[in-house]
Design a protein around this motif. Sequence first.
Motif, PDB file in Angstrom:
ATOM      1  N   UNK A 190       0.843  -1.197   0.000  1.00  0.00           N
ATOM      2  CA  UNK A 190       0.000   0.000   0.000  1.00  0.00           C
ATOM      3  C   UNK A 190       0.874   1.241   0.000  1.00  0.00           C
ATOM      4  N   UNK A 191       1.908   1.216   0.822  1.00  0.00           N
ATOM      5  CA  UNK A 191       2.797   2.368   0.916  1.00  0.00           C
ATOM      6  C   UNK A 191       3.424   2.714  -0.427  1.00  0.00           C
ATOM      7  N   UNK A 192       3.805   1.678  -1.168  1.00  0.00           N
ATOM      8  CA  UNK A 192       4.457   1.944  -2.452  1.00  0.00           C
ATOM      9  C   UNK A 192       3.439   2.284  -3.529  1.00  0.00           C
ATOM     10  N   UNK A 193       2.447   1.407  -3.717  1.00  0.00           N
ATOM     11  CA  UNK A 193       1.585   1.554  -4.886  1.00  0.00           C
ATOM     12  C   UNK A 193       0.395   2.475  -4.696  1.00  0.00           C
ATOM     13  N   UNK A 194      -0.064   2.652  -3.452  1.00  0.00           N
ATOM     14  CA  UNK A 194      -1.227   3.519  -3.266  1.00  0.00           C
ATOM     15  C   UNK A 194      -0.826   4.900  -2.802  1.00  0.00           C
ATOM     16  N   UNK A 195       0.044   4.926  -1.799  1.00  0.00           N
ATOM     17  CA  UNK A 195       0.380   6.211  -1.200  1.00  0.00           C
ATOM     18  C   UNK A 195       1.360   6.992  -2.068  1.00  0.00           C
ATOM     19  N   UNK A 196       2.408   6.313  -2.516  1.00  0.00           N
ATOM     20  CA  UNK A 196       3.459   7.033  -3.234  1.00  0.00           C
ATOM     21  C   UNK A 196       3.184   7.142  -4.722  1.00  0.00           C
ATOM     22  N   UNK A 197       2.843   6.011  -5.331  1.00  0.00           N
ATOM     23  CA  UNK A 197       2.694   6.022  -6.786  1.00  0.00           C
ATOM     24  C   UNK A 197       1.264   6.274  -7.254  1.00  0.00           C
ATOM     25  N   UNK A 198       0.304   6.103  -6.343  1.00  0.00           N
ATOM     26  CA  UNK A 198      -1.106   6.349  -6.677  1.00  0.00           C
ATOM     27  C   UNK A 198      -1.584   5.541  -7.867  1.00  0.00           C
ATOM     28  N   UNK A 199      -1.069   4.329  -8.055  1.00  0.00           N
ATOM     29  CA  UNK A 199      -1.526   3.587  -9.232  1.00  0.00           C
ATOM     30  C   UNK A 199      -2.551   2.508  -8.907  1.00  0.00           C
ATOM     31  N   UNK A 200      -2.569   2.058  -7.657  1.00  0.00           N
ATOM     32  CA  UNK A 200      -3.499   0.983  -7.324  1.00  0.00           C
ATOM     33  C   UNK A 200      -4.314   1.365  -6.088  1.00  0.00           C
ATOM     34  N   UNK A 201      -5.580   0.948  -6.044  1.00  0.00           N
ATOM     35  CA  UNK A 201      -6.418   1.279  -4.886  1.00  0.00           C
ATOM     36  C   UNK A 201      -6.025   0.458  -3.667  1.00  0.00           C
ATOM     37  N   UNK A 202      -6.347   0.972  -2.495  1.00  0.00           N
ATOM     38  CA  UNK A 202      -5.890   0.275  -1.291  1.00  0.00           C
ATOM     39  C   UNK A 202      -6.987  -0.369  -0.490  1.00  0.00           C
ATOM     40  N   UNK A 203      -8.244  -0.246  -0.917  1.00  0.00           N
ATOM     41  CA  UNK A 203      -9.232  -0.993  -0.143  1.00  0.00           C
ATOM     42  C   UNK A 203     -10.477  -1.282  -0.967  1.00  0.00           C
TER      43      UNK A 203
END
Lengths: 313, 550, 297
Positions: free
Chosen positions: A152-165
């Motif tokens: 989540x930290x990499x793909x949702x928070x930083x890169x904004x490419x994948x949803x987290x929930x």
Amino acid sequence: MIRVILKRIGLAFLTLFGVTVIVFALLQMMPGEPIDSIVPLDASDALRQAIIEKYGFDKPLYVQYFCWLGNALRGNFGNSVSDNRLVLTIVSEALHNTLILALGASIVAFLLSIVIGVYSAYRPKSILSWVGTIFGIGGISIPNYCLSLILIGIFSVTLHVLPSNGMYFSGDYSFSSLLRHLILPALAAGAMTLGIMTRMVRSSVAETRNRSFVTTLRAKGLSEPAIMRHVLRNSFPTLLTVAGLQFGYLMGGSTMVETIFSWPGIGLIIYQSIFTSDFPTTQAAILIVAVIFVSINLIIDLLRIVADPRLRK
Amino acid sequence: MKKRTRALAFTLTLAMLLVCAFSGCAPQEQASSPTPAPAESSAPASNQPDEGTTGGTLTIAMTCGALPNTDSQPTQGQEGYRFVSFQLYDALVKWDISSETEASTIIPGLATSWEQDPNNPKQWTFHLREGVKFHDGTDFNADCVIFALDRVMNPDFEYYSTSCAASVGNFLANIESYAKVDDYTVTIDTVQDNNAYLIYDLPYVMIPSMQAVMEKGDGFADDPVGSGPFKFVSKIAGQEIVMARNDNYWGNVAKIDTLILKPIADPSARLAALQSGEVDWAEVVPVESVTALESQGYQIKLNDYPHAWLYIMNTESGPFADARVRQAFSMSIDREGLCRDMLLGVGTPLAQLMYPGSPWHADVDEYDYDVEGAKALLAEAGYPDGFTTTFVCPTSGSGNMFPQMMNEYIQKCAAQVGINIKLDMSESERVWDVMKVGFKDEYAEVGALNTSFYTMFPNVFQKFAGTGGSFNTGNYSNPEYDACIEKAYAATDPEESTGYFIQAEEIFAEELPWVIVCNDRNLRVLAPHVKNFVQSQSWYADLTTVTIEK
Amino acid sequence: MFVASYAQDQERLSEPDFKKEARARFLHTFAAYPMAVPALILLIVILLSAVFAPALTPYNPFDGVAAERLQSVGTPGHLLGTDEQGRDILTRCLFGGRYSLVMGFLPVAIATVIGSILGIISGYFGKAYAQIVMRTLDVFYAFPSILLAIALSSVLGSGLSSIIIPISVILVPPIARVAEATVQDIMPEDFIEAAQTSGAGALKVIVFFVIPNTFGRIFIYCTTQFSVSILSASGLTFLGLGISAPTPEWGSMLNALRQQIFIKPLLTIVPGLFIFVTALSVNILSDALKDALEATG
């Protein structure tokens, strides 16, 4: 062979019976009275009595057990205390969602592990082999809840490419929406399976390659790919067993990944229902998961008995 | 078995599994399929007046973990009322949530006026609003009111619902009986004499469409019909409830076309959903994100309203049975520090039950932060070296703010004066459990319960700390306090009544049967394009004024 | 004659060469396994740092300044940042190691003893006794372990024992199975039969013949369960069970920091990395031990 199969099935039923007793006993020992979570503080005596009668709390324990079991066998698990929906509906929906997660995780893990594992067995000193080792040992060492947070930290928070929930975007129930939501949880849940399977594939293939029949085949002039097929076929039963068990475990054990990603699966339902004292749901969910687990084990065992003549004694 | 058959068996099993999983990929929907995304009104940026803009979809991330039931009474407590029941249904009366600066009061709902019979103070007559239609077109009249009350009060009624009765049980205790006078008049008889506070219970008794309940029976919750500003469209369990504007609403017709509610229990998940655009409105996000959100253009909504975060003390047994110990505990809490450093302004310090904007707030010296004073009091009470106790706290729950963080902070504060608190954290349901069992049996060692309560109506004085009060877990009993409350109930002049309640509040602030810590300020964050929302001094939200700007 | 017997005694007393050689081969294979020695050193460092935590840090794991909360990794004075109450994270991780490591290792020790006893006896005596024991264990094995652990833990309430007991329970069935299988493997061997016919009681046969020949394999299997135990125990505390505030422990710290994932992502995962590194070294070590044991046959 039929005798062995029947014996195995009989054993499974016995185990299931034990499971129902344990599930019921566990729930009785849980803190919190189910009745107290339903009856409001200001309730009149009439209301309290109506609720007791509706849920059958006034009957002795063993009667409650058999009533519950009898109803369960007929598919009637009662209503959830939290939102009054049919428990059966809640549990089947949750199972469906966990199935998607487990399949996603398994497919990724199996495919990757076979590719990497076989390659590593054939080229032990290559980079891919080294990657395989990292995946192997890393996968079984990293806690899946920690991996979820990292992803989540990499793909949702930083890169904004994948949803987290969740499972879908609001209003968008397409397959692509599901897929985007599935990637991170499947990776997190599948990491341990990937680790176990990669190591298993590699050691199994490496061991089989060294057997005398392989040398014989090579001496006969068979091409390498053909030999690889033979090697794989020999490893297959073991791999299948482990894969099946891992799938079964994913079905019931993804609680933490489901919690972090708010994936509405069976693990999350069980966890939530335990803490909201929603006993009908907890009982049904744990029971059904155990039944599935036992069934998967049973199917694998039966397949092995049928496939491997040595087990047919 | 031949190798081919083996492979076939395996492939077949795998295929079956895949088919099972992906055949029902789109989640099962309970009712009609969701309306297609409405054409968004394209308002050019600045010159269009906000009031005229209609259309759009508002998606809200709620704090509850499961979707509130859409039956005539909701589950998930007050969150259920706030976003579901008050949108789908109406009640006889409702809270006025139109003003940011005035405290919220009761105004007419489906009843246009009401009066107490001068000869029989227990009887109230309600005059019903004419011309109201439910979402299914049927008329609202007195029969519907009787039906709604029977549904939750009369176990022998054909359409009685145990679950609805359980949900609203707390608000029915004052109702003795009810009757229809004519098509647009009903009477309700109360249990207690001069109970002027029936109207505080009635906003929570929702009125469903009688016809619809009779037709659908148990399936009513899956396709509910009310008279509220929004009508039910669909529900996907665990995911969302979709509602659409009721164009025939008798009150303010909503501006938005569609309302979508999503249950997201985790604050950081709500934050994620807001930032990714999945929702337009998020309740209670992590306080640390507020500054960043503000700089990104989000609207931070805060307002003082009657919602206290508190500890219900064990006034029955143990150290806290002594008022001095409770006062010492209250003095050990650095409320300023908590609200400033941990809550970053999302709560305000409070050491009495009513918040400063409440008509029943008492102007007295409160037992606020004073470490030395606390230690002295403890010594006086016989605990010079302090003592150990257990607090039962929830991990989440609507209105409970950030219990994990706040309780740890207070644990440290209390340790300073010698009170060693062991935190027993679990789901909010368990707190209700303790409230029902009381501070005995397995909860005998518990010193206090952490929870939060709305303090919008004066009957909380009796419920929380009056002898025999239904929420009075600690069995606190103070004849002087009870006397004030009785006088307040007996007074016919509202001013006099308020005066007596203030006296009760003064006793409360002195004796501290419940130790109040802070007042929630109802943090919510709206996306920049969500306009015209008025955050009133109340828990509830008026969604009819909201417009979506594109 | 006296001299001769003395010489014989001496020969008997000095270690046979093949044992020495086996030990050397064991150690050599172990050390040759990639990263085994670094992993061993790392694990020792982790264990020692947990034991000597107070000496390694100036901070108290319970003291926090609220105004200094959530400072990033690498802030001067707080190498790994501060948590949501303003406490130094490195300190809490060091102290937390005590709880996490105990919760990780103790269940394995308990389960090894109980599981081995059950498994060995089942393997040795077989028949009805084995059936009853193994079938009962099967019932527990029928649950996905983490679910059973969650359920048991919530029944047991709070405290370390509510983590240790459930984890021990879920580890017993697999260990018992492995023990039974291992014992069954050597039961047909001649020396067992010889021992039995020599008139030795069952207990003596088990203690002197069965256990020495099976314990190596059982033990190696148990070491693979260490990481399962650590991950499961921290998983339970991550879900909020067992450990209550303000006790520092890796899993519960991860849970408390989880809210900050969108605000301070790197800070959030620090306790998880401690769990990861510990589990990693334990896994590498158990792999190396397994290889080494196989090398000695």
